[in-house]
Design an enzyme around this catalytic site. Structure first.
Site, PDB file in Angstrom:
ATOM      1  N   THR A   1       0.919  -1.216  -0.047  1.00  0.00           N
ATOM      2  CA  THR A   1      -0.007   0.008  -0.034  1.00  0.00           C
ATOM      3  C   THR A   1       0.786   1.191   0.079  1.00  0.00           C
ATOM      4  O   THR A   1       2.050   1.197   0.593  1.00  0.00           O
ATOM      5  CB  THR A   1      -0.879   0.236   1.426  1.00  0.00           C
ATOM      6  OG1 THR A   1      -1.517  -1.058   1.469  1.00  0.00           O
ATOM      7  CG2 THR A   1      -2.103   1.021   1.261  1.00  0.00           C
TER       8      THR A   1
ATOM      9  N   ARG B   1     -12.132  -8.798  -3.855  1.00  0.00           N
ATOM     10  CA  ARG B   1     -11.779  -8.483  -2.560  1.00  0.00           C
ATOM     11  C   ARG B   1     -11.411  -7.124  -2.372  1.00  0.00           C
ATOM     12  O   ARG B   1     -10.772  -6.608  -3.369  1.00  0.00           O
ATOM     13  CB  ARG B   1     -10.775  -9.480  -2.247  1.00  0.00           C
ATOM     14  CG  ARG B   1     -10.129  -9.153  -0.699  1.00  0.00           C
ATOM     15  CD  ARG B   1      -8.792  -8.414  -1.046  1.00  0.00           C
ATOM     16  NE  ARG B   1      -8.462  -8.101   0.517  1.00  0.00           N
ATOM     17  CZ  ARG B   1      -7.250  -7.094   0.817  1.00  0.00           C
ATOM     18  NH1 ARG B   1      -6.810  -6.502  -0.110  1.00  0.00           N
ATOM     19  NH2 ARG B   1      -6.834  -7.145   2.109  1.00  0.00           N
TER      20      ARG B   1
ATOM     21  N   GLY C   1      -9.503  -4.312   0.300  1.00  0.00           N
ATOM     22  CA  GLY C   1      -9.031  -4.211   1.667  1.00  0.00           C
ATOM     23  C   GLY C   1      -9.402  -3.060   2.617  1.00  0.00           C
ATOM     24  O   GLY C   1     -10.554  -2.269   2.229  1.00  0.00           O
TER      25      GLY C   1
ATOM     26  N   THR D   1      -1.267   0.764   6.612  1.00  0.00           N
ATOM     27  CA  THR D   1      -0.698  -0.424   5.621  1.00  0.00           C
ATOM     28  C   THR D   1      -0.614  -1.547   6.539  1.00  0.00           C
ATOM     29  O   THR D   1      -0.130  -1.620   7.494  1.00  0.00           O
ATOM     30  CB  THR D   1       0.595   0.080   5.058  1.00  0.00           C
ATOM     31  OG1 THR D   1       0.841  -1.294   4.272  1.00  0.00           O
ATOM     32  CG2 THR D   1       1.598   0.403   5.851  1.00  0.00           C
ATOM     33  N   GLY D   2      -1.417  -2.612   6.045  1.00  0.00           N
ATOM     34  CA  GLY D   2      -1.331  -3.887   6.928  1.00  0.00           C
ATOM     35  C   GLY D   2      -2.306  -4.809   6.449  1.00  0.00           C
ATOM     36  O   GLY D   2      -2.750  -4.797   5.132  1.00  0.00           O
TER      37      GLY D   2
ATOM     38  N   GLY E   1      -5.312  -6.041   5.455  1.00  0.00           N
ATOM     39  CA  GLY E   1      -6.700  -5.480   5.553  1.00  0.00           C
ATOM     40  C   GLY E   1      -7.754  -5.775   6.468  1.00  0.00           C
ATOM     41  O   GLY E   1      -8.583  -5.001   6.946  1.00  0.00           O
TER      42      GLY E   1
END
Length: 314
Positions: A181, A209, A211, A232-233, A235
């Site tokens: 991201t 999908r 996020g 950011t991770g 989602g």
């Protein structure tokens, strides 16, 4: 005097220095610095926080190293589907798009939604139709093709597996678990703050999908009274945690400082939920935080007090 601040990220996760060549590391750091310089120039010239975060994010979207815009990964169908969001802390207005295709800079389209529509969130073909109406630049599929992204997708396309991002240096082993991201947060000369986030999602993702990145309150949030956040991770966990808004709520209702609120969400709440990743944040005084619970996060900050730094690891 009002402090100007711009903070950016280019993803977080298991980013191991021993698996990163010197050349690749320099390329990442240059990409981050270019985005910092471009976004901060907007602030230095008296521009708004919204325009600054958009400018920084566009530069990251145009860089193949980062999983957004041109560097977006392949879906299960071998296409690029991109998400983005932007929010103005001055008035809580926001624009977001999801599942868009062939849009050169999804953050530009999200900004058009914010400024020139009666909506907050557009998706799929409708979002693309709006892009055409607004004159947002489109590109053919070939523009988004990169060999290392294709090789990464080819390695998993015949399975139900997905990968969170890429490794440029050993694509077949896929050792690097990176949450792809990009994002930016800023505080401008009037003390207004804004946040922007953009992503190409997960390699081999199915079912359309989406996020956390385009979801206001989960991956992106800005409110002058509290903070601007870009996450950011993984989602799914950030969505369930409503991570970005949770930082704001801790500041608004419990009186936590920016740093305290970020630490509470990233280092405690998300960890308990087995959520890995991080976030960048800024408040209206120009204070900032870059908080993550993973091995690394591509990140940088530049401010009018002379701060100018980019980093990858802990």
């Amino acid at each position: 005097m009002q402090k100007l601040t711009l903070v950016i990220h280019g993803g977080a996760g298991t980013i191991n220095k021993e698996e990163m060549s010197d050349e690749l590391e320099r390329a990442y750091l240059k990409g981050l610095q270019d985005a910092l310089d471009g976004g901060f120039a907007v602030l230095a010239e008296g521009g708004s926080a919204v325009n600054a975060v958009k400018a920084a994010t566009v530069i990251l979207e145009d860089n193949l190293l980062f999983n957004a815009g041109r560097g977006s990964v392949f879906t299960k169908k071998g296409l690029q589907e991109m998400d983005a969001a932007i929010m103005d802390g001055r008035n809580l207005e926001a624009g977001a798009v999801a599942g868009v295709r062939n849009v050169r800079n999804p953050i530009e389209l999200a900004t058009e939604v914010l400024m020139h529509s009666n909506h907050v969130f557009l998706s799929g073909k409708g979002a693309n139709d709006f892009a055409i109406k607004q004159g947002v630049k489109l590109e053919p599929d070939e523009y988004f093709f990169s060999q290392f992204r294709y090789d990464q997708w080819k390695a998993v396309r015949d399975s139900d597996n997905y990968t969170l991002d890429h490794t440029l240096h050993d694509i077949n082993e896929l050792k690097e678990k990176k949450f792809g991201t990009v994002g930016a947060v800023a505080c401008d000369h009037e003390g207004n703050i804004a946040a922007a986030t953009s992503t190409g999602g997960m390699t081999n993702k199915k079912y359309g999908r989406i996020g956390d990145s385009p979801l206001i309150g989960s991956g992106t949030y800005a409110n002058n009274q509290t903070c601007a956040i870009s996450c950011t991770g993984h989602g799914e966990v950030f969505i369930r945690a409503v991570a970005a808004y949770d930082v704001s709520a801790l500041m608004e209702y419990k009186g936590l400082t920016l740093e305290e609120a970020c630490n509470e969400v990233v280092l405690h709440k998300l960890v308990k939920m087995e959520g890995e990743g991080g976030l960048i944040s800024v408040d209206k005084q120009g204070n900032y935080a870059m908080t993550f619970n993973s091995a690394g996060m591509y990140r940088g900050v530049k401010s009018s007090d002379g701060t100018n730094q980019v980093a990858i690891y802990q």
